[in-house]
Design an enzyme around this catalytic site. Sequence first.
Site, PDB file in Angstrom:
ATOM      1  N   GLN A  74       0.834  -1.195   0.000  1.00 14.62           N
ATOM      2  CA  GLN A  74       0.000   0.000   0.000  1.00 14.62           C
ATOM      3  C   GLN A  74       0.876   1.255   0.000  1.00 14.62           C
ATOM      4  O   GLN A  74       2.038   1.204  -0.405  1.00 14.62           O
ATOM      5  CB  GLN A  74      -0.904  -0.029   1.228  1.00 14.62           C
ATOM      6  CG  GLN A  74      -1.801  -1.256   1.320  1.00 14.62           C
ATOM      7  CD  GLN A  74      -3.189  -1.024   0.758  1.00 14.62           C
ATOM      8  OE1 GLN A  74      -3.565   0.084   0.419  1.00 14.62           O
ATOM      9  NE2 GLN A  74      -3.960  -2.101   0.659  1.00 14.62           N
ATOM     10  N   HIS A  78       8.592   8.243   1.620  1.00 15.06           N
ATOM     11  CA  HIS A  78      10.053   8.285   1.589  1.00 15.06           C
ATOM     12  C   HIS A  78      10.495   9.740   1.735  1.00 15.06           C
ATOM     13  O   HIS A  78       9.873  10.642   1.157  1.00 15.06           O
ATOM     14  CB  HIS A  78      10.606   7.746   0.266  1.00 15.06           C
ATOM     15  CG  HIS A  78      10.231   6.331  -0.022  1.00 15.06           C
ATOM     16  ND1 HIS A  78      10.515   5.287   0.842  1.00 15.06           N
ATOM     17  CD2 HIS A  78       9.601   5.767  -1.091  1.00 15.06           C
ATOM     18  CE1 HIS A  78      10.069   4.149   0.312  1.00 15.06           C
ATOM     19  NE2 HIS A  78       9.514   4.424  -0.847  1.00 15.06           N
ATOM     20  N   SER A 138       9.757  -0.593   6.374  1.00 13.73           N
ATOM     21  CA  SER A 138       8.715  -1.089   5.474  1.00 13.73           C
ATOM     22  C   SER A 138       9.347  -1.888   4.344  1.00 13.73           C
ATOM     23  O   SER A 138      10.491  -1.634   3.950  1.00 13.73           O
ATOM     24  CB  SER A 138       7.925   0.090   4.895  1.00 13.73           C
ATOM     25  OG  SER A 138       7.346   0.867   5.923  1.00 13.73           O
ATOM     26  N   LEU A 152      13.343  -2.143   0.576  1.00 12.45           N
ATOM     27  CA  LEU A 152      13.013  -1.791   1.952  1.00 12.45           C
ATOM     28  C   LEU A 152      13.301  -0.319   2.211  1.00 12.45           C
ATOM     29  O   LEU A 152      14.064   0.321   1.492  1.00 12.45           O
ATOM     30  CB  LEU A 152      13.822  -2.651   2.931  1.00 12.45           C
ATOM     31  CG  LEU A 152      15.331  -2.422   2.980  1.00 12.45           C
ATOM     32  CD1 LEU A 152      15.719  -1.370   4.029  1.00 12.45           C
ATOM     33  CD2 LEU A 152      16.063  -3.706   3.267  1.00 12.45           C
ATOM     34  N   ALA A 153      12.677   0.191   3.272  1.00 12.88           N
ATOM     35  CA  ALA A 153      12.921   1.561   3.732  1.00 12.88           C
ATOM     36  C   ALA A 153      13.004   1.537   5.257  1.00 12.88           C
ATOM     37  O   ALA A 153      12.058   1.121   5.930  1.00 12.88           O
ATOM     38  CB  ALA A 153      11.799   2.494   3.274  1.00 12.88           C
ATOM     39  N   CYS A 169       1.006   1.939   4.971  1.00  9.93           N
ATOM     40  CA  CYS A 169       0.835   0.540   4.568  1.00  9.93           C
ATOM     41  C   CYS A 169      -0.622   0.084   4.687  1.00  9.93           C
ATOM     42  O   CYS A 169      -0.908  -1.104   4.815  1.00  9.93           O
ATOM     43  CB  CYS A 169       1.752  -0.375   5.365  1.00  9.93           C
ATOM     44  SG  CYS A 169       3.478   0.155   5.318  1.00  9.93           S
TER      45      CYS A 169
END
Length: 218
Positions: A74, A78, A138, A152-153, A169
């Site tokens: 979802q 960033h 995430s 990924l973050a 999300c």
Amino acid sequence: MDAEVLGIRELGLIDYQTAWQAMQRFTNQRGPQTGDELWLLQHPPVFTQGQAGKAEHVLFPGDIPVVQVDRGGQVTYHGPGQLVCYLLIDVRRRGIGVRALVSHIEQSLVDLLASYGVAALAKPDAPGVYVDGAKIASLGLRIRNGRSFHGLALNVDMDLEPFRRINPCGYAGLAMTQLRDLIGPVDFSEVVGRLRTQLARHLGYAQQKTLAGGIENI
């Protein structure tokens, strides 16, 4: 590049669309012998909406752009101070299933955070990594022809306010946290080094190698 060597690019601050288009080109053009790569970077402020994303989860984006993208999951945010890692891996060649890939990524993050004294965990029903119920990292991947992209973050030292403009999300009211708020001042470049080491180890590469050059011509 040898299949047991993981190539790593540390790219600094890069526009989201530039990185996304380069990921797509790399994945579409790679051949059976193309080496796997990690791209470690940061983005200027942007909301990205995954393939399963629903418009109602974007509450009030304001002046931050919303980009519809081809990863799973979802909406997320960033911004500078968040460590983004894109995993450009031939998962078919490595014999890794999608669920195993997600688990390897999550465990890499859990072990990275443990190295800072932070106890984190993954949730089987909600991909990502959490600390005391708050999300600190995430995940969102896409697999095309047996090759992964996106990634990924990890929230390191950033402005978390934009997360309040969305249901992160897809979860209304999901608390977000970051490493700085848990341990105090943190060296971003040190986090980058620890993450690349953990990912190379958990994904089973014999060696990691820093690659020169950017991604504009990929």
